[in-house]
Enzyme design. Sequence first.
Site, PDB file in Angstrom:
ATOM      1  N   GLU A 177       0.843  -1.215   0.008  1.00  0.00           N
ATOM      2  CA  GLU A 177      -0.150  -0.018  -0.187  1.00  0.00           C
ATOM      3  C   GLU A 177       0.719   1.322   0.002  1.00  0.00           C
ATOM      4  O   GLU A 177       0.269   2.272   0.294  1.00  0.00           O
ATOM      5  CB  GLU A 177      -1.185  -0.155   1.221  1.00  0.00           C
ATOM      6  CG  GLU A 177      -1.821  -1.364   1.137  1.00  0.00           C
ATOM      7  CD  GLU A 177      -3.086  -1.113   2.221  1.00  0.00           C
ATOM      8  OE1 GLU A 177      -3.497   0.012   2.306  1.00  0.00           O
ATOM      9  OE2 GLU A 177      -3.189  -2.141   3.209  1.00  0.00           O
ATOM     10  N   SER A 264      -9.519  -4.434  16.413  1.00  0.00           N
ATOM     11  CA  SER A 264      -9.330  -5.842  15.883  1.00  0.00           C
ATOM     12  C   SER A 264      -7.935  -6.141  15.977  1.00  0.00           C
ATOM     13  O   SER A 264      -7.432  -7.120  16.414  1.00  0.00           O
ATOM     14  CB  SER A 264     -10.150  -5.949  14.781  1.00  0.00           C
ATOM     15  OG  SER A 264     -11.271  -6.061  14.826  1.00  0.00           O
ATOM     16  N   TYR A 266      -4.212  -5.087  17.516  1.00  0.00           N
ATOM     17  CA  TYR A 266      -3.397  -4.437  18.458  1.00  0.00           C
ATOM     18  C   TYR A 266      -2.154  -3.771  18.059  1.00  0.00           C
ATOM     19  O   TYR A 266      -1.137  -4.132  18.615  1.00  0.00           O
ATOM     20  CB  TYR A 266      -3.369  -5.354  19.520  1.00  0.00           C
ATOM     21  CG  TYR A 266      -4.755  -5.747  20.294  1.00  0.00           C
ATOM     22  CD1 TYR A 266      -5.262  -5.088  21.285  1.00  0.00           C
ATOM     23  CD2 TYR A 266      -5.770  -6.733  19.695  1.00  0.00           C
ATOM     24  CE1 TYR A 266      -6.460  -5.210  21.930  1.00  0.00           C
ATOM     25  CE2 TYR A 266      -6.760  -6.922  20.102  1.00  0.00           C
ATOM     26  CZ  TYR A 266      -7.411  -6.273  21.160  1.00  0.00           C
ATOM     27  OH  TYR A 266      -8.452  -6.396  21.845  1.00  0.00           O
ATOM     28  N   HIS A 267      -2.066  -2.869  17.219  1.00  0.00           N
ATOM     29  CA  HIS A 267      -1.262  -1.971  17.171  1.00  0.00           C
ATOM     30  C   HIS A 267      -1.774  -0.518  16.825  1.00  0.00           C
ATOM     31  O   HIS A 267      -2.704  -0.381  15.996  1.00  0.00           O
ATOM     32  CB  HIS A 267      -0.703  -2.123  15.881  1.00  0.00           C
ATOM     33  CG  HIS A 267       0.647  -1.263  15.413  1.00  0.00           C
ATOM     34  ND1 HIS A 267       1.949  -1.847  15.066  1.00  0.00           N
ATOM     35  CD2 HIS A 267       0.703  -0.050  15.156  1.00  0.00           C
ATOM     36  CE1 HIS A 267       2.689  -0.538  14.741  1.00  0.00           C
ATOM     37  NE2 HIS A 267       2.004   0.577  14.651  1.00  0.00           N
ATOM     38  N   LEU A 268      -1.435   0.547  17.773  1.00  0.00           N
ATOM     39  CA  LEU A 268      -1.911   1.689  17.862  1.00  0.00           C
ATOM     40  C   LEU A 268      -2.277   2.332  16.425  1.00  0.00           C
ATOM     41  O   LEU A 268      -1.552   2.698  15.745  1.00  0.00           O
ATOM     42  CB  LEU A 268      -1.341   2.819  19.014  1.00  0.00           C
ATOM     43  CG  LEU A 268      -2.765   3.770  19.376  1.00  0.00           C
ATOM     44  CD1 LEU A 268      -3.326   3.151  20.097  1.00  0.00           C
ATOM     45  CD2 LEU A 268      -1.691   4.818  19.739  1.00  0.00           C
ATOM     46  N   HIS A 269      -3.456   2.571  16.232  1.00  0.00           N
ATOM     47  CA  HIS A 269      -3.840   3.192  15.040  1.00  0.00           C
ATOM     48  C   HIS A 269      -5.232   4.208  15.336  1.00  0.00           C
ATOM     49  O   HIS A 269      -6.092   3.852  16.410  1.00  0.00           O
ATOM     50  CB  HIS A 269      -4.568   2.469  13.710  1.00  0.00           C
ATOM     51  CG  HIS A 269      -5.542   1.362  14.263  1.00  0.00           C
ATOM     52  ND1 HIS A 269      -5.088   0.263  14.910  1.00  0.00           N
ATOM     53  CD2 HIS A 269      -6.742   1.298  14.028  1.00  0.00           C
ATOM     54  CE1 HIS A 269      -6.030  -0.628  15.226  1.00  0.00           C
ATOM     55  NE2 HIS A 269      -7.437   0.186  14.668  1.00  0.00           N
ATOM     56  N   VAL A 270      -5.551   5.397  14.848  1.00  0.00           N
ATOM     57  CA  VAL A 270      -6.496   6.228  14.858  1.00  0.00           C
ATOM     58  C   VAL A 270      -7.319   6.213  13.536  1.00  0.00           C
ATOM     59  O   VAL A 270      -7.085   6.119  12.450  1.00  0.00           O
ATOM     60  CB  VAL A 270      -5.945   7.487  15.140  1.00  0.00           C
ATOM     61  CG1 VAL A 270      -7.103   8.581  15.130  1.00  0.00           C
ATOM     62  CG2 VAL A 270      -5.172   7.386  16.453  1.00  0.00           C
TER      63      VAL A 270
HETATM   64  N1  GTA Z   1      -5.515   0.172   4.469  1.00  0.00           N
HETATM   65  O1  GTA Z   1      -5.122  -4.461   4.923  1.00  0.00           O
HETATM   66  C1  GTA Z   1      -5.455  -3.337   5.323  1.00  0.00           C
HETATM   67  C2  GTA Z   1      -6.456  -3.232   6.395  1.00  0.00           C
HETATM   68  N2  GTA Z   1      -7.014  -4.199   7.402  1.00  0.00           N
HETATM   69  C3  GTA Z   1      -6.672  -5.715   7.241  1.00  0.00           C
HETATM   70  C4  GTA Z   1      -7.772  -3.812   8.128  1.00  0.00           C
HETATM   71  N3  GTA Z   1      -7.967  -2.506   7.900  1.00  0.00           N
HETATM   72  C5  GTA Z   1      -7.000  -2.089   7.002  1.00  0.00           C
HETATM   73  N4  GTA Z   1      -6.697  -0.960   6.135  1.00  0.00           N
HETATM   74  C6  GTA Z   1      -5.772  -1.002   5.200  1.00  0.00           C
HETATM   75  N5  GTA Z   1      -5.188  -2.255   4.807  1.00  0.00           N
HETATM   76  O2  GTA Z   1     -10.913   0.151  10.033  1.00  0.00           O
HETATM   77  C7  GTA Z   1      -8.587  -1.391   8.613  1.00  0.00           C
HETATM   78  C8  GTA Z   1     -10.147  -1.701   9.014  1.00  0.00           C
HETATM   79  C9  GTA Z   1     -10.080  -1.077  10.094  1.00  0.00           C
HETATM   80  C10 GTA Z   1      -9.130  -0.665  10.859  1.00  0.00           C
HETATM   81  C11 GTA Z   1      -8.519  -1.426  11.815  1.00  0.00           C
HETATM   82  O3  GTA Z   1      -7.806  -1.073   9.904  1.00  0.00           O
HETATM   83  O4  GTA Z   1     -11.084  -1.647   7.945  1.00  0.00           O
HETATM   84  P1  GTA Z   1      -9.763  -1.977  14.220  1.00  0.00           P
HETATM   85  O5  GTA Z   1      -8.702  -2.536  14.866  1.00  0.00           O
HETATM   86  O6  GTA Z   1     -10.512  -0.926  15.472  1.00  0.00           O
HETATM   87  O7  GTA Z   1     -10.970  -2.920  13.933  1.00  0.00           O
HETATM   88  O8  GTA Z   1      -9.326  -0.944  12.755  1.00  0.00           O
HETATM   89  P2  GTA Z   1     -11.988  -3.003  13.486  1.00  0.00           P
HETATM   90  O9  GTA Z   1     -12.739  -1.733  13.075  1.00  0.00           O
HETATM   91  O10 GTA Z   1     -12.974  -4.309  14.079  1.00  0.00           O
HETATM   92  O11 GTA Z   1     -11.944  -3.600  12.127  1.00  0.00           O
HETATM   93  P3  GTA Z   1     -12.830  -3.816  10.902  1.00  0.00           P
HETATM   94  O12 GTA Z   1     -12.263  -4.787  10.000  1.00  0.00           O
HETATM   95  O13 GTA Z   1     -13.257  -2.473  10.436  1.00  0.00           O
HETATM   96  O14 GTA Z   1     -14.152  -4.511  11.379  1.00  0.00           O
HETATM   97  C12 GTA Z   1     -15.454  -3.810  11.974  1.00  0.00           C
HETATM   98  C13 GTA Z   1     -16.764  -4.055  11.050  1.00  0.00           C
HETATM   99  O15 GTA Z   1     -16.730  -3.325   9.817  1.00  0.00           O
HETATM  100  C14 GTA Z   1     -16.987  -5.493  10.761  1.00  0.00           C
HETATM  101  O16 GTA Z   1     -17.488  -6.358  11.743  1.00  0.00           O
HETATM  102  C15 GTA Z   1     -17.764  -5.456   9.531  1.00  0.00           C
HETATM  103  O17 GTA Z   1     -19.164  -4.871  10.146  1.00  0.00           O
HETATM  104  C16 GTA Z   1     -17.380  -4.123   8.822  1.00  0.00           C
HETATM  105  N6  GTA Z   1     -16.552  -4.478   7.817  1.00  0.00           N
HETATM  106  C17 GTA Z   1     -15.303  -4.813   7.941  1.00  0.00           C
HETATM  107  N7  GTA Z   1     -14.950  -4.932   6.698  1.00  0.00           N
HETATM  108  C18 GTA Z   1     -15.750  -4.240   5.781  1.00  0.00           C
HETATM  109  C19 GTA Z   1     -15.797  -4.182   4.386  1.00  0.00           C
HETATM  110  N8  GTA Z   1     -14.763  -4.649   3.524  1.00  0.00           N
HETATM  111  N9  GTA Z   1     -16.790  -3.619   3.738  1.00  0.00           N
HETATM  112  C20 GTA Z   1     -17.988  -3.311   4.592  1.00  0.00           C
HETATM  113  N10 GTA Z   1     -17.869  -3.658   5.849  1.00  0.00           N
HETATM  114  C21 GTA Z   1     -16.880  -3.887   6.431  1.00  0.00           C
END
Ligand code: GTA
Length: 329
Positions: A177, A264, A266-270
């Site tokens: 990325e 989700s 556990y590496h600090l991010h905002v």
């Molecule tokens: N740029 O590879 C990545 C990547 N990954 C693996 C995760 N993130 C990434 N960003 C980049 N590249 O906002 C992002 C995630 C998230 C953040 C981690 O990093 O999109 P968090 O640790 O607080 O975890 O933030 P969180 O918010 O639980 O994670 P996530 O994946 O967003 O899940 C929360 C809910 O969002 C899910 O339960 C689901 O309801 C919804 N969701 C997840 N992915 C999608 C999607 N692709 N489309 C629609 N809804 C989604």
Amino acid sequence: PPAFDPQPKHWGSKKLLKKAKRARADNENGRGEAEKESERGNALSGFLTTAVLRDSAREKNIFIHGKLADQEAVVILEKTPIREDTLAEIFSDSRLKLDMKNDIYSTYWLQAPPHLNEIKTTVVCPATEKHVNKYKHQESFLVEETWDDYQSITLPYIQEQSFSVQWVHNILEKKAEAERIVFEDPDPEAGFVLLPDFKWDQKQVDDLYLIAITHKKDIGCLRDLTSDHLPLLQNIFQKGKEAILQRYNLPASKLRVYLHYQPSYYHLHVHFTKLGYEAPGCGVERAHLLADVIQNLQSDPQYYKTRTLYFPLRADNGLLGRFKEAGRL
Ligand code: GTA
């Protein structure tokens, strides 16, 4: 409002641009990979559906568990918003089939040109059981976590069971990325990388979603923060807002800037999302405004090591089981 231009106008530094160019050339996971992938054709043609984990007619998305070349996979399909700047093309270049007509009312099926009718597709492969559970629609329960609960229940669980943060390290090391980075402050203590979250297709600012990932690797979540981290948090807040204003023309008064507890990863991010866009996880039970976090640490350096915190957990989350076993639920 000015037309949204997805091309970068601003990079953190010339050094970063050079680094990104290099990464583009030899990056196995980044854009190079994306180009190779599209040349290879449809990588999902062999996808076999096992179960629909969840779908929503209102959100126009579907989360599917299945197999991709014998590996467990989760595929998320999501229809994207209709952009104002594509309307002229939609009206002039589409085929229109009448569905019904009654007096002054009529409905149609409009077949838009393929490039205006794309489905945003996210693939997690190989997916673990934890990924599959994460995307299932499940009942949630609010957990009350004291500092003692954190140390005796939550911390051991996240040390054993949390999702890999390899994707985060790939971003920080420009192995993935790199060309998507909007801003970087390379300082090892207060620095961070700001880039689009992978939930955002970057086609319109209405659902703007970026994440700032710290260069420091030893801060897992809110509970690790003390007043020692104020320079880092203030730096992310200030420079993140400035970079978004410069790149997307969106002022701080239009942003919701927050941390998740529990996250989700556990590496600090905002999280930086557009105010008014209901991003998943932006509710009061999970999102902590960065402005509040900063003020809390200013008034009590040990705030997050003394307070009871509340957060929702889904029914089959292992951490919920641990709270039940400990008689805390
Ligand atoms: N740029 O590879 C990545 C990547 N990954 C693996 C995760 N993130 C990434 N960003 C980049 N590249 O906002 C992002 C995630 C998230 C953040 C981690 O990093 O999109 P968090 O640790 O607080 O975890 O933030 P969180 O918010 O639980 O994670 P996530 O994946 O967003 O899940 C929360 C809910 O969002 C899910 O339960 C689901 O309801 C919804 N969701 C997840 N992915 C999608 C999607 N692709 N489309 C629609 N809804 C989604």
